[in-house]
Write an enzyme that holds these catalytic residues in place. Structure first.
Site, short mmCIF file in Angstrom:
data_model
loop_
_atom_site.label_atom_id
_atom_site.label_comp_id
_atom_site.label_asym_id
_atom_site.label_seq_id
_atom_site.Cartn_x
_atom_site.Cartn_y
_atom_site.Cartn_z
N PHE A 163 -1.21 6.10 -25.97
CA PHE A 163 -2.47 6.78 -26.30
C PHE A 163 -2.34 7.75 -27.47
O PHE A 163 -3.33 8.08 -28.11
CB PHE A 163 -3.02 7.54 -25.07
CG PHE A 163 -2.39 8.89 -24.84
CD1 PHE A 163 -2.83 10.01 -25.55
CD2 PHE A 163 -1.35 9.07 -23.95
CE1 PHE A 163 -2.25 11.26 -25.37
CE2 PHE A 163 -0.77 10.32 -23.75
CZ PHE A 163 -1.22 11.41 -24.47
N LYS A 187 -2.15 -4.96 -27.21
CA LYS A 187 -2.73 -4.31 -26.03
C LYS A 187 -2.62 -2.80 -26.27
O LYS A 187 -1.57 -2.20 -26.04
CB LYS A 187 -1.94 -4.72 -24.78
CG LYS A 187 -2.70 -4.68 -23.45
CD LYS A 187 -3.30 -3.35 -23.08
CE LYS A 187 -2.31 -2.34 -22.57
NZ LYS A 187 -2.89 -1.01 -22.33
N GLU A 190 -5.43 2.07 -22.95
CA GLU A 190 -6.78 2.01 -22.38
C GLU A 190 -7.48 3.36 -22.47
O GLU A 190 -8.69 3.45 -22.23
CB GLU A 190 -6.73 1.53 -20.92
CG GLU A 190 -6.03 2.46 -19.94
CD GLU A 190 -4.50 2.33 -19.92
OE1 GLU A 190 -3.91 1.98 -20.95
OE2 GLU A 190 -3.91 2.62 -18.86
N SER A 240 6.06 5.74 -22.63
CA SER A 240 6.97 6.63 -21.89
C SER A 240 8.24 5.87 -21.49
O SER A 240 8.25 4.64 -21.42
CB SER A 240 6.26 7.15 -20.65
OG SER A 240 5.87 6.08 -19.84
N CYS A 295 5.59 12.13 -29.88
CA CYS A 295 6.96 11.84 -29.44
C CYS A 295 7.98 12.54 -30.31
O CYS A 295 9.13 12.65 -29.95
CB CYS A 295 7.22 10.35 -29.47
SG CYS A 295 7.21 9.68 -31.13
N GLU A 395 9.90 15.62 -20.04
CA GLU A 395 9.05 15.51 -21.22
C GLU A 395 7.66 15.98 -20.79
O GLU A 395 6.98 15.30 -20.02
CB GLU A 395 8.97 14.06 -21.72
CG GLU A 395 8.09 13.96 -22.96
CD GLU A 395 7.83 12.53 -23.44
OE1 GLU A 395 7.71 11.61 -22.60
OE2 GLU A 395 7.73 12.34 -24.67
P1 NAD Z 1 2.57 5.08 -21.17
O1 NAD Z 1 3.97 4.62 -20.98
O2 NAD Z 1 1.83 5.61 -19.99
O3 NAD Z 1 1.66 3.86 -21.72
C1 NAD Z 1 2.04 3.09 -22.84
C2 NAD Z 1 1.46 1.69 -22.71
O4 NAD Z 1 1.97 1.08 -21.53
C3 NAD Z 1 -0.07 1.69 -22.57
O5 NAD Z 1 -0.59 0.62 -23.32
C4 NAD Z 1 -0.29 1.49 -21.07
O6 NAD Z 1 -1.47 0.79 -20.78
C5 NAD Z 1 0.92 0.68 -20.66
N1 NAD Z 1 1.34 0.96 -19.27
C6 NAD Z 1 1.21 2.12 -18.59
N2 NAD Z 1 1.71 2.00 -17.35
C7 NAD Z 1 2.15 0.73 -17.23
C8 NAD Z 1 2.78 0.00 -16.17
N3 NAD Z 1 3.05 0.56 -14.99
N4 NAD Z 1 3.11 -1.29 -16.40
C9 NAD Z 1 2.86 -1.87 -17.58
N5 NAD Z 1 2.26 -1.22 -18.62
C10 NAD Z 1 1.92 0.06 -18.45
O7 NAD Z 1 2.58 6.13 -22.38
P2 NAD Z 1 1.37 7.03 -22.91
O8 NAD Z 1 1.12 8.11 -21.93
O9 NAD Z 1 0.26 6.19 -23.37
O10 NAD Z 1 2.05 7.64 -24.23
C11 NAD Z 1 2.86 8.79 -24.22
C12 NAD Z 1 4.33 8.44 -24.16
O11 NAD Z 1 4.67 7.62 -25.28
C13 NAD Z 1 5.23 9.66 -24.27
O12 NAD Z 1 6.29 9.51 -23.36
C14 NAD Z 1 5.72 9.63 -25.69
O13 NAD Z 1 6.95 10.27 -25.93
C15 NAD Z 1 5.84 8.17 -25.92
N6 NAD Z 1 5.82 7.84 -27.33
C16 NAD Z 1 6.99 7.46 -27.90
C17 NAD Z 1 7.05 7.19 -29.25
C18 NAD Z 1 8.33 6.77 -29.89
O14 NAD Z 1 8.28 6.36 -31.03
N7 NAD Z 1 9.47 6.84 -29.23
C19 NAD Z 1 5.88 7.30 -30.03
C20 NAD Z 1 4.68 7.66 -29.41
C21 NAD Z 1 4.67 7.94 -28.05
#
Ligand code: NAD
Length: 511
Positions: A163, A187, A190, A240, A295, A395
């Site tokens: 997000f 994808k 959401e 994450s 991040c 985090e």
């Molecule tokens: P998230 O892991 O909750 O979601 C990321 C994606 O995974 C979304 O599209 C979501 O729909 C999907 N998802 C969520 N739960 C799932 C599940 N149980 N099974 C399958 N798919 C699932 O992350 P977020 O809250 O959207 O974003 C924030 C996180 O992203 C933070 O931890 C941040 O550090 C990380 N991030 C990392 C970088 C990097 O380059 N390392 C860059 C941006 C964000």
């Protein structure tokens, strides 16, 4: 207000829905599950987004598979022309996209513009794909035999994004995937799905053939369908750490090439000789920009007692000047993404006091330039954070900056290297030798020297170490050419009657 992620079709009717994008057109899909898309500054559900079923994902993959042969055969020059056109359109209409980002994510408009600018850099890099995709050639490796390598697209690629950068993270991947001749199923998160659809329409306007770029919305059901689809060749994930690890393991088990970038906890090590005004400015910028939902945000400052009190005073003074509010007004920091996330971040402030830390500035006490129903939390500063407190170990992903007192360089380095994550870090010092030592010794993927957010430019690649990245292919830059292509080596001989050697059952050797 309800934070339920799934609701009835009747409720979706009231606010309007965001559809998928399949084969160059809006597609409602077959499912009846939807999720709320908030305006975080107003605290209201502004739209609902459809959640894809496995059948919807199948439709998107089928469209991408149909488009693949034509796109793969399209000349490199033509693919570049589409990307050039896309670059021009995106650059001229970036204000529209920034407004979408602000209304669904909450980040202030100037920060949204910054996100787009970094995404545009990747498009510009992808415009040079003709130069980047060249293979190698070795003449006369044996009598009359030449060897050369070519890079070919891997097929239909899956991208799953978080997000916090609804435009930039997809842009890290799809321009290079498309430039190298692949077709895409994205994808997006959401929570803020509209940017992906806006980009899809713009790609169409730029001349990209239908089916080359598809978007499916949804949650775990959609993601699992992408991970298990036999016609998807690779997965590029950002999110994450627990989900990144799940994606990596599942996609690899299903035989896919996978890069999965995870979470972070980024430290800034301040040596006593550093310019404390530069350090304070940098800590505030990197700690509170985008409300800490980056991040590469700095969330921990490591400083010795000799400078820490002065530094805390300087940071606190700067924080007093920050304005938190609706990103469409002239504010420095916007709201958090959801009410639930805001509440979770706020629990760390209580936890800090209980763990023996000093809460210097409590973001819950702030004034906010926006509707009372917005998901507000002001910048928060916590000093003397113990290393076993969840304030340090987790985090938090919000506007919470921790100060950890250290004994000196060795102690600070050791703390960073013992950390679970290894995304970004920075050292602040005027001692070139110390900075050089740090850059060599620190176990982190991206390092800043007097630079607090060391996100590499588009012609280098982005990625962390340890629990911040699963897989070994970084995002964008030269690594993306490798990730989105397969190398083929050709050994060729055009028969010359004079050198024709007859039958030889031995293993081929060069003579
Ligand atoms: P998230 O892991 O909750 O979601 C990321 C994606 O995974 C979304 O599209 C979501 O729909 C999907 N998802 C969520 N739960 C799932 C599940 N149980 N099974 C399958 N798919 C699932 O992350 P977020 O809250 O959207 O974003 C924030 C996180 O992203 C933070 O931890 C941040 O550090 C990380 N991030 C990392 C970088 C990097 O380059 N390392 C860059 C941006 C964000």
């Amino acid at each position: 207000m309800s934070q339920t992620l799934v609701d009835t079709p009747a409720q979706a009717e009231e606010v309007g829905t965001i559809d998928h994008w399949i084969d160059g057109a809006s597609a409602p899909g077959t499912g009846d599950r939807t999720g709320p898309v908030y305006d975080p500054a107003l605290g209201i559900v502004q739209k609902r987004v459809r959640f894809a079923t496995a059948a919807d994902v199948g439709e998107a993959v089928a469209a991408a598979s149909r488009a693949l042969p034509g796109w793969r055969e399209t000349s490199i020059s033509k693919r570049q022309q589409v990307l050039f056109a896309f670059r021009e359109l995106l650059n001229s209409r970036k204000g529209e996209l920034a407004e979408i980002l602000t209304s669904e994510h909450g980040k202030v408009l100037s920060d949204a513009a910054g996100e787009i600018a970094r995404g545009l850099e990747v498009v510009e890099y992808a415009c040079g794909i003709a130069q980047l995709m060249k293979g190698e050639y070795s003449e006369q490796v044996s009598g009359g035999i030449d060897v050369y390598t070519v890079r070919q697209p891997i097929g239909v690629v899956g991208i799953i994004s978080p997000f916090n950068f609804p435009a930039m993270v997809p842009l890290w991947f799809f321009p290079m995937a498309i430039a190298t001749g692949n077709t895409v199923v994205l994808k997006p998160s959401e929570k803020d799905p509209s940017a992906a659809i806006w980009l899809a329409r713009l790609l169409q306007e730029a001349g990209l053939p239908d089916g080359v770029f598809n978007v499916v919305h949804g949650d775990k059901e959609a993601v699992d369908a992408v991970l298990s689809h036999p016609d998807i060749a690779s997965i590029s994930f950002v999110g994450s750490t627990p989900i990144a690890q799940y994606i990596y393991e599942t996609a690899a088990r299903n035989g896919k090439r996978v890069q999965a970038l995870g979470g972070a906890k980024n430290h800034m090590l301040v040596l006593p000789d550093a310019d404390l005004d530069l350090v304070a400015d940098s800590a505030v910028n990197a700690g509170f920009g985008s409300a800490g939902e980056r991040c590469m945000a700095i969330s921990v400052v490591l400083a010795t007692d000799s400078i820490a009190d002065d530094l805390v005073a300087k940071v606190k003074q700067r924080m007093a000047g920050l304005k938190t509010g609706d990103g469409r007004r002239s504010c420095d920091m916007g709201p958090l993404i959801t009410e639930q996330h805001r509440d979770k971040v706020a629990t760390y402030i209580d936890r800090a006091a209980g763990d023996g830390a000093t809460v210097v500035v409590d973001g819950r006490d702030g004034e906010f330039d926006g509707e009372a129903s917005g998901f507000w939390l002001g910048p928060t500063l916590i000093d003397k954070v113990p290393l076993d407190s969840p304030v340090y170990t987790d985090e938090i992903f919000g506007p919470v900056l921790s100060i950890v007192r250290v004994e000196g360089y060795e102690d600070g380095l050791d703390i960073i290297n013992r950390g679970k994550y290894g995304n970004g870090t920075a050292i602040f010092t005027n001692d070139g030798g110390a900075a050089r030592r740090f850059q060599r010794e620190v176990q982190v993927g991206m390092v800043g020297v007097n630079v607090p957010i060391p996100v590499p430019v588009a012609y280098h690649s982005f990625g962390g170490w340890k629990a911040s990245m699963f897989g070994d292919a970084k995002a964008y830059g030269p690594a993306a050419v490798q990730f989105f292509t397969r190398e083929k080596a050709i050994t060729s001989r055009w028969l010359d009657p004079a050198t024709h050697g007859g039958i030889n059952l031995g293993f081929p050797q060069h003579d």
